[in-house]
Design an enzyme around this catalytic site. Structure first.
Site: not given
Ligand SMILES: *Cc1c(COP(=O)(O)O)cnc(C)c1O
Length: 477
Positions: A120
């Site tokens: 993120k």
């Molecule tokens: C947010 C997140 C996801 C999922 O990603 P999306 O974009 O919501 O599909 C997967 N793995 C981790 C570690 C995350 O923080």
């Protein structure tokens, strides 16, 4: 470039106008009017620009891609923003998203080397700089109010810390985040970051955010905003690393590559879809889910069924524990030939009434042309993938990446490289790593001892009025 809504409204807004917004006025999500096509010569130029670890290469690539979608920020400013964001100091290497080979044809792309050890950061760090830039340009301020059970909150705080014009008020359930996550968030000493530990569970936190956001007068007076996963700028930032990953595993632009994506709200894999629509030679987009298999069910059957709370499981890959996928509507809009009326029917009244929808056989058939396939993974699968990757390759992966790898192996094709996106580092999920490997996870040197740092947070009852009063007091300061 102008933006339209997935529910059909041709809003005609530019990038900067939707940057600080959530949903489109008709309740849909924003998408560009079209996806700019990237021809072979451009791909070749971008390959050279990224240059596989050339200092500033990722930022230059990001600038090229962002420019296609952002026409209301002067080019020099946008380039400077990209270069301020994607640095080796923040992401650990000049490659920013280094790819490593696990086996012939099977790779892992490291997207989690930013400050909070999850992918993120890739989008949120850019968002922080874009917000600061746009707010300064408008002479405005923004107070970001959010609820988190871990990942999103810390990524938002590390992106917004010290940014002018922005304050963050982040609610989390007291004592329910992992010790590492608490340490990560609560050790921030920046005066514009406010951690509020709510005496309750995550849903209480979310209810308070909803209550404050539904109080339109409060919202307007205190310029309350969010940084949720439907933000187009976040998705756009994620498109870049599909290109950077592709360049690292190929020598020419004629080689097809597949990506396996641990998925929850469908933001990450939707960025892969955008990259593919732009012309990046992606063979398959492999959607990996955990036991919360809303998306796997859809890609297998054409049925989208939102889960009730009792049917949403707490798993050892918690960032994928979703009941519905908030970015999913964007893909369905493209799948259905950008028919906003049909999307409004499916996601508006239909979803509210039936808790889901079923595509017609004709609509379902089209999925293949978009390259999507899917699979799911369980706690036992996760443990097995972490264990075998460690034993066979000396490579320690986190629980979400393990879901991705497990499903990726089910979709390997001869002659097509498979890249698994690493969405977090194992240091964040110590308990499951210990269960799988009988040892503590590796931790980047900079984060050793983070639990001992002084903490800055405020404990509060699960009471919207108290939280609103706190925000009111600190907005004036
Ligand atoms: C947010 C997140 C996801 C999922 O990603 P999306 O974009 O919501 O599909 C997967 N793995 C981790 C570690 C995350 O923080």
């Amino acid at each position: 470039m102008k933006y339209i809504s997935t529910r059909g409204e041709p809003t005609g807004r530019h990038f900067s106008e939707i940057l600080l917004e959530g949903l489109a006025p008709d309740g849909g999500l924003y998408l560009p009017t079209h996806y700019p096509k990237v021809d072979d010569a451009t791909l070749a130029r971008w390959r050279g620009l990224y240059g596989n670890g050339r200092p500033g290469g990722y930022a230059d690539l990001a600038f090229e891609i962002l420019s296609l979608y952002i026409d209301d920020i002067p080019a020099a400013d946008l380039k400077a923003l990209a270069h301020r964001t994607y640095t080796a100091a923040t992401f650990g290497t000049e490659a920013i998203v280094p790819v490593r080979r696990l086996e012939p044809g099977l790779y892992i792309e490291g997207l989690s080397n930013g400050p909070t050890l999850a992918f993120k950061d890739m989008a949120m760090q850019l968002l922080g700089n874009l917000f600061e830039y746009e707010l300064a340009r408008r002479g405005e301020q923004l107070n970001i109010l959010g609820a988190t059970s871990g990942d999103t909150g810390s990524a938002a705080e590390y992106a917004m810390r010290g940014k002018r014009g922005v304050r963050v008020f982040m609610l989390s359930p007291q004592g329910r985040m992992s010790p590492f996550q608490q340490a990560q968030m609560f050790s921030l000493q920046d005066p514009n970051i406010h951690n509020i530990a709510v005496e309750g569970v995550f849903d209480d936190c979310q209810d308070i955010v909803k209550a404050a956001s539904n109080d339109l007068d409060f919202k307007r007076r205190h310029r309350i905003g969010t940084v949720n996963s439907i933000n187009w700028a976040r998705l756009l930032a994620q498109v870049v690393y599909y290109f950077a990953g592709y360049f690292q595993v190929t020598k020419s632009n004629s080689e097809p590559v597949s990506f396996a994506v641990p998925s929850g709200n469908f933001g990450n894999v939707c960025a892969g879809h955008v990259a593919r629509m732009m012309g990046l030679p992606i063979a398959r987009l492999v959607v990996a889910t955990n036991e919360n298999d809303v998306l796997d069910e859809f890609f297998r059957s054409g049925r989208y069924r939102v889960r009730a709370a009792a049917e949403t499981y707490e798993t050892s890959s918690p960032s994928m524990d979703i009941s519905k996928a908030s970015n999913f509507e964007r893909f369905v809009f493209d799948l259905l030939g950008r028919d906003g009326r049909r999307v409004a029917q499916l996601f508006g009244a239909g979803l509210a009434k039936d808790g889901g929808f079923q595509l017609t056989p004709g609509e379902f058939e089209r999925i293949e042309a978009f390259g999507f396939v899917s699979g799911k993974s369980t706690h036992a699968d996760r443990l097995a993938a972490i264990r075998s990757t460690w034993e066979d390759h000396g490579d320690m992966i986190d629980t979400h990446t393990a879901d991705g790898l497990k499903v990726a192996r089910e979709h390997l094709q001869p002659g097509v490289a498979m890249v698994v996106l690493e969405t977090a580092l194992p240091a964040k999920f110590a308990a499951t790593i210990a269960e799988a490997l009988g040892r503590e996870p590796l931790r980047p040197a900079a984060l050793v001892g983070i639990e001992d740092l002084p903490r800055r947070f405020t404990v509060m009852a699960a009471d919207a009025a108290q939280v609103k009063a706190y925000i009111e007091r600190h907005c004036r300061a």
